[in-house]
Design a protein around this motif. Structure first.
Motif, PDB file in Angstrom:
ATOM      1  N   PHE A 130      21.548  21.485 -22.444  1.00  0.00           N
ATOM      2  CA  PHE A 130      22.281  20.817 -21.365  1.00  0.00           C
ATOM      3  C   PHE A 130      21.363  20.583 -20.166  1.00  0.00           C
ATOM      4  CE2 PHE A 130      24.533  21.108 -17.351  1.00  0.00           C
ATOM      5  CZ  PHE A 130      25.562  20.202 -17.498  1.00  0.00           C
ATOM      6  N   ILE A 131      20.621  21.628 -19.791  1.00  0.00           N
ATOM      7  CA  ILE A 131      19.734  21.510 -18.631  1.00  0.00           C
ATOM      8  C   ILE A 131      18.648  20.471 -18.882  1.00  0.00           C
ATOM      9  CG2 ILE A 131      18.077  22.764 -17.196  1.00  0.00           C
ATOM     10  CD1 ILE A 131      19.723  25.302 -17.748  1.00  0.00           C
ATOM     11  N   ILE A 135      18.279  16.873 -16.831  1.00  0.00           N
ATOM     12  CA  ILE A 135      17.077  16.523 -16.066  1.00  0.00           C
ATOM     13  C   ILE A 135      16.490  15.197 -16.522  1.00  0.00           C
ATOM     14  CG2 ILE A 135      14.695  17.221 -15.574  1.00  0.00           C
ATOM     15  CD1 ILE A 135      15.641  20.133 -15.702  1.00  0.00           C
ATOM     16  N   HIS A 136      16.528  14.954 -17.844  1.00  0.00           N
ATOM     17  CA  HIS A 136      15.899  13.754 -18.393  1.00  0.00           C
ATOM     18  C   HIS A 136      16.883  12.623 -18.654  1.00  0.00           C
ATOM     19  CE1 HIS A 136      12.919  16.918 -19.240  1.00  0.00           C
ATOM     20  NE2 HIS A 136      12.024  15.955 -19.201  1.00  0.00           N
ATOM     21  N   HIS A 137      18.142  12.818 -18.226  1.00  0.00           N
ATOM     22  CA  HIS A 137      19.170  11.762 -18.346  1.00  0.00           C
ATOM     23  C   HIS A 137      19.323  11.306 -19.795  1.00  0.00           C
ATOM     24  CE1 HIS A 137      19.065  11.577 -13.971  1.00  0.00           C
ATOM     25  NE2 HIS A 137      17.743  11.407 -14.028  1.00  0.00           N
ATOM     26  N   ILE A 138      19.476  12.269 -20.685  1.00  0.00           N
ATOM     27  CA  ILE A 138      19.619  11.972 -22.110  1.00  0.00           C
ATOM     28  C   ILE A 138      21.078  12.150 -22.511  1.00  0.00           C
ATOM     29  CG2 ILE A 138      18.994  12.721 -24.448  1.00  0.00           C
ATOM     30  CD1 ILE A 138      16.321  13.604 -23.321  1.00  0.00           C
ATOM     31  N   ASN A 139      21.599  11.186 -23.246  1.00  0.00           N
ATOM     32  CA  ASN A 139      22.963  11.243 -23.763  1.00  0.00           C
ATOM     33  C   ASN A 139      22.895  11.631 -25.236  1.00  0.00           C
ATOM     34  OD1 ASN A 139      25.624  10.983 -24.465  1.00  0.00           O
ATOM     35  ND2 ASN A 139      25.803   8.810 -23.964  1.00  0.00           N
ATOM     36  N   ASP A 140      23.234  12.877 -25.561  1.00  0.00           N
ATOM     37  CA  ASP A 140      23.064  13.348 -26.927  1.00  0.00           C
ATOM     38  C   ASP A 140      24.207  12.946 -27.856  1.00  0.00           C
ATOM     39  OD1 ASP A 140      24.984  14.921 -25.818  1.00  0.00           O
ATOM     40  OD2 ASP A 140      24.112  16.833 -26.426  1.00  0.00           O
ATOM     41  N   THR A 141      25.196  12.207 -27.375  1.00  0.00           N
ATOM     42  CA  THR A 141      26.278  11.760 -28.256  1.00  0.00           C
ATOM     43  C   THR A 141      25.935  10.469 -28.968  1.00  0.00           C
ATOM     44  OG1 THR A 141      27.353  10.547 -26.442  1.00  0.00           O
ATOM     45  CG2 THR A 141      28.009  12.833 -26.775  1.00  0.00           C
ATOM     46  N   ASP A 142      24.798   9.849 -28.607  1.00  0.00           N
ATOM     47  CA  ASP A 142      24.439   8.572 -29.218  1.00  0.00           C
ATOM     48  C   ASP A 142      23.925   8.736 -30.639  1.00  0.00           C
ATOM     49  OD1 ASP A 142      25.116   7.299 -26.887  1.00  0.00           O
ATOM     50  OD2 ASP A 142      23.058   7.256 -26.095  1.00  0.00           O
ATOM     51  N   THR A 143      23.475   9.938 -31.007  1.00  0.00           N
ATOM     52  CA  THR A 143      22.858  10.138 -32.312  1.00  0.00           C
ATOM     53  C   THR A 143      23.728  10.939 -33.261  1.00  0.00           C
ATOM     54  OG1 THR A 143      21.737  12.108 -31.461  1.00  0.00           O
ATOM     55  CG2 THR A 143      20.532  10.022 -31.351  1.00  0.00           C
ATOM     56  N   ASN A 174       7.976   8.803 -29.874  1.00  0.00           N
ATOM     57  CA  ASN A 174       6.916   8.501 -28.918  1.00  0.00           C
ATOM     58  C   ASN A 174       7.003   9.323 -27.643  1.00  0.00           C
ATOM     59  OD1 ASN A 174       5.837   6.507 -30.619  1.00  0.00           O
ATOM     60  ND2 ASN A 174       7.358   5.005 -29.887  1.00  0.00           N
ATOM     61  N   ASP A 175       7.909  10.214 -27.575  1.00  0.00           N
ATOM     62  CA  ASP A 175       8.091  10.991 -26.351  1.00  0.00           C
ATOM     63  C   ASP A 175       7.563  12.402 -26.583  1.00  0.00           C
ATOM     64  OD1 ASP A 175       9.024  12.350 -24.088  1.00  0.00           O
ATOM     65  OD2 ASP A 175      10.642  10.895 -23.857  1.00  0.00           O
ATOM     66  N   THR A 176       6.367  12.683 -26.080  1.00  0.00           N
ATOM     67  CA  THR A 176       5.725  13.975 -26.309  1.00  0.00           C
ATOM     68  C   THR A 176       6.512  15.121 -25.697  1.00  0.00           C
ATOM     69  OG1 THR A 176       3.574  12.889 -26.286  1.00  0.00           O
ATOM     70  CG2 THR A 176       3.598  15.274 -26.013  1.00  0.00           C
ATOM     71  N   GLU A 177       7.063  14.912 -24.515  1.00  0.00           N
ATOM     72  CA  GLU A 177       7.796  15.975 -23.836  1.00  0.00           C
ATOM     73  C   GLU A 177       9.019  16.394 -24.628  1.00  0.00           C
ATOM     74  OE1 GLU A 177       9.437  17.005 -19.330  1.00  0.00           O
ATOM     75  OE2 GLU A 177       8.789  14.970 -19.851  1.00  0.00           O
ATOM     76  N   ILE A 178       9.728  15.431 -25.184  1.00  0.00           N
ATOM     77  CA  ILE A 178      10.916  15.745 -25.975  1.00  0.00           C
ATOM     78  C   ILE A 178      10.520  16.403 -27.294  1.00  0.00           C
ATOM     79  CG2 ILE A 178      12.897  14.759 -27.178  1.00  0.00           C
ATOM     80  CD1 ILE A 178      13.133  12.717 -24.995  1.00  0.00           C
ATOM     81  N   GLN A 179       9.410  15.966 -27.862  1.00  0.00           N
ATOM     82  CA  GLN A 179       8.928  16.597 -29.083  1.00  0.00           C
ATOM     83  C   GLN A 179       8.595  18.068 -28.845  1.00  0.00           C
ATOM     84  OE1 GLN A 179       5.873  14.546 -31.294  1.00  0.00           O
ATOM     85  NE2 GLN A 179       6.702  12.531 -30.790  1.00  0.00           N
ATOM     86  N   LEU A 180       7.976  18.370 -27.728  1.00  0.00           N
ATOM     87  CA  LEU A 180       7.670  19.758 -27.399  1.00  0.00           C
ATOM     88  C   LEU A 180       8.936  20.577 -27.207  1.00  0.00           C
ATOM     89  CD1 LEU A 180       4.658  19.362 -24.919  1.00  0.00           C
ATOM     90  CD2 LEU A 180       4.622  20.365 -27.228  1.00  0.00           C
ATOM     91  N   PHE A 181       9.911  19.959 -26.555  1.00  0.00           N
ATOM     92  CA  PHE A 181      11.193  20.657 -26.377  1.00  0.00           C
ATOM     93  C   PHE A 181      11.822  20.953 -27.735  1.00  0.00           C
ATOM     94  CE2 PHE A 181      15.839  20.567 -25.933  1.00  0.00           C
ATOM     95  CZ  PHE A 181      16.016  21.596 -25.025  1.00  0.00           C
ATOM     96  N   SER A 299      26.504  18.914 -25.903  1.00  0.00           N
ATOM     97  CA  SER A 299      25.836  19.796 -24.943  1.00  0.00           C
ATOM     98  C   SER A 299      25.927  19.263 -23.526  1.00  0.00           C
ATOM     99  CB  SER A 299      24.370  19.974 -25.338  1.00  0.00           C
ATOM    100  OG  SER A 299      24.266  20.618 -26.578  1.00  0.00           O
ATOM    101  N   SER A 300      26.137  17.956 -23.386  1.00  0.00           N
ATOM    102  CA  SER A 300      26.219  17.345 -22.066  1.00  0.00           C
ATOM    103  C   SER A 300      27.582  17.537 -21.403  1.00  0.00           C
ATOM    104  CB  SER A 300      25.911  15.842 -22.172  1.00  0.00           C
ATOM    105  OG  SER A 300      26.785  15.215 -23.097  1.00  0.00           O
TER     106      SER A 300
END
Length: 425
Positions: A130-131, A135-143, A174-181, A299-300
């Motif tokens: 959720f946090i 912070i990254h303005h991601i909508n996790d219901t799209d997937t 293509n998003d390294t930060e999200i891949q690390l998360f 989670s959002s």
């Protein structure tokens, strides 16, 4: 189903206090995970069948609990005023009764600690998610399959072969930060291990007064799966004698016991019916109801986030007390000392925590864990011991009749069938 006044543990040799705190902790854990899993189990059993099974299991476990309460009064040759239920088992079955009651009590206790670890991993994972998404303005219901409204309900298992997805479901190549998360914040591969560093040190404290502080920080044809869960949901049998000792009017024990079971049954029915009936089907299938129904909210979702935070805090405060109780029961019986050495305590805690981590990684199915452990400990404390003790007592008094014998043997057979059928569902 009973409220226990918060008390301080002042002596590790005080057996009555140990059992009372065990009952108090059990009361908390039963309500935590039974309420969370009831909607999913009702979905498996079917709406009408599920309601009937909850009522019938409530009545059956109430009767068996009544037999436990009356078990001491069946022993007229001795003063049983201060006896607990394990003492009654030892009287009738000798050392076998003592050690078997310890074994099944530990099954219940450690099973609860495993469920706690799975749930804490789940809540911690979704809290971090959720946090991160916020912070990254991601909508996790799209997937993921979900309802299309302002307060969506999701179906996490829709795209994973019927099993909840253990990743965060937000992967962008293509998003390294999200891949690390994704790599370092995974529900089954990393998060269960993060809890070890926080909770394992707490389990090794020697002072019992430390743990008492946690106690005052206050959830179709496949219906046999529901009976396994309900066996533990209604399980208070190994502590009921101690709980009712505190009643001011002992003549009201049976009445109070019936009221308690009635209220608990209504609670399970209310939660199960409310979630099952209000679940948006269509567009989603009732099979989408998760074992932990909070997983049906993204989670959002802010309210789910708040609920997970509070549940995580409550479980983290009760978990060390459960570990202390497991230590008291096992090490106290085996070594005669609840803290023989830091090595003994550390090994025991590593085994318990390791079991929780392994299950959180490879079998994070809280409904399955509950029904297996519930059917196992319920076999002894709910079905076999109360019925056998009553049969033996009546036989010694020459009051045993065929109808009573057949009825109580039937209860024992139901307990055996309840355990066996869990492995075939």
């Amino acid at each position: 189903p009973f409220y226990i006044e918060p008390t301080n543990i002042v002596n590790v040799n005080n057996a009555i206090q140990r059992v009372s705190d065990h009952a108090s902790a059990m009361n908390k854990r039963i309500h935590y995970y039974s309420r969370l899993t009831t909607p999913a189990d009702k979905a498996l059993a079917g709406f009408t069948t599920g309601m009937c099974v909850i009522i019938l299991m409530g009545l059956l476990t109430l009767y068996c609990c009544y037999r436990v309460v009356k078990s001491r009064t069946m022993i007229s040759s001795l003063d049983t005023t201060m006896w607990e239920y394990p003492d009654v088992c030892r009287y009738y079955f000798g050392s076998f009764g003592q050690w078997s009651s310890l074994l099944f009590s530990l099954v219940s206790l450690i099973g609860a600690m495993i469920v706690y670890w799975v749930l804490m991993s789940n809540f911690l994972f979704n809290t971090g998610k959720f946090i991160f998404n916020f912070i990254h303005h991601i909508n996790d219901t799209d997937t993921v399959l979900s309802t299309n409204n302002s307060n969506p309900v999701i179906c996490p298992s829709a795209g994973s072969g019927g099993q909840p997805d253990n990743s965060s479901m937000i992967f962008y190549a293509n998003d390294t930060e999200i891949q690390l998360f994704e790599k370092w914040w995974n529900k089954s591969k990393t998060v269960p291990f993060y809890l070890v560093g926080l909770l394992l040190p707490l389990l090794n404290f020697k002072s019992p007064s430390f743990f008492s502080k946690f106690n005052i920080l206050e959830i179709r044809f496949q219906f046999p799966q529901l009976t396994g869960v309900l066996t533990l949901a209604f399980f208070i049998h190994n502590c009921i004698i101690t709980l009712l000792k505190n009643n001011k009017n002992q003549e009201n024990n049976v009445r109070d016991l019936c009221i308690a079971y009635l209220l608990v049954t209504l609670t399970y029915l209310y939660i199960g019916v409310l979630v099952f009936a209000s679940f948006p089907s269509p567009p989603l299938s009732k099979d989408c109801i998760e074992q932990n129904f909070l997983d049906n909210f993204p989670s959002s979702d802010t309210l789910s986030f708040i609920a997970r935070i509070f549940l995580l805090f409550q479980m983290m405060t009760v978990y060390p007390l459960l570990g202390y109780l497991a230590r008291v029961q096992l090490l106290g019986h085996v070594f005669g000392d609840v803290y023989p050495s830091i090595f003994h305590v550390l090994v025991l805690n590593l085994i318990i925590v390791g079991a929780g981590v392994i299950m959180a990684c490879f079998y994070p199915n809280i409904g399955g864990i509950i029904r297996y452990s519930g059917a196992a400990c319920g076999l002894a404390f709910v079905f076999i011991y109360p019925s056998l003790i009553y049969i033996i007592s009546l036989y010694h008094e020459e009051r045993l009749t065929w109808p009573k014998l057949i009825f109580h043997v039937f209860i024992i057979i139901l307990g055996l069938a309840n355990l066996i059928v869990q492995f075939f569902m």
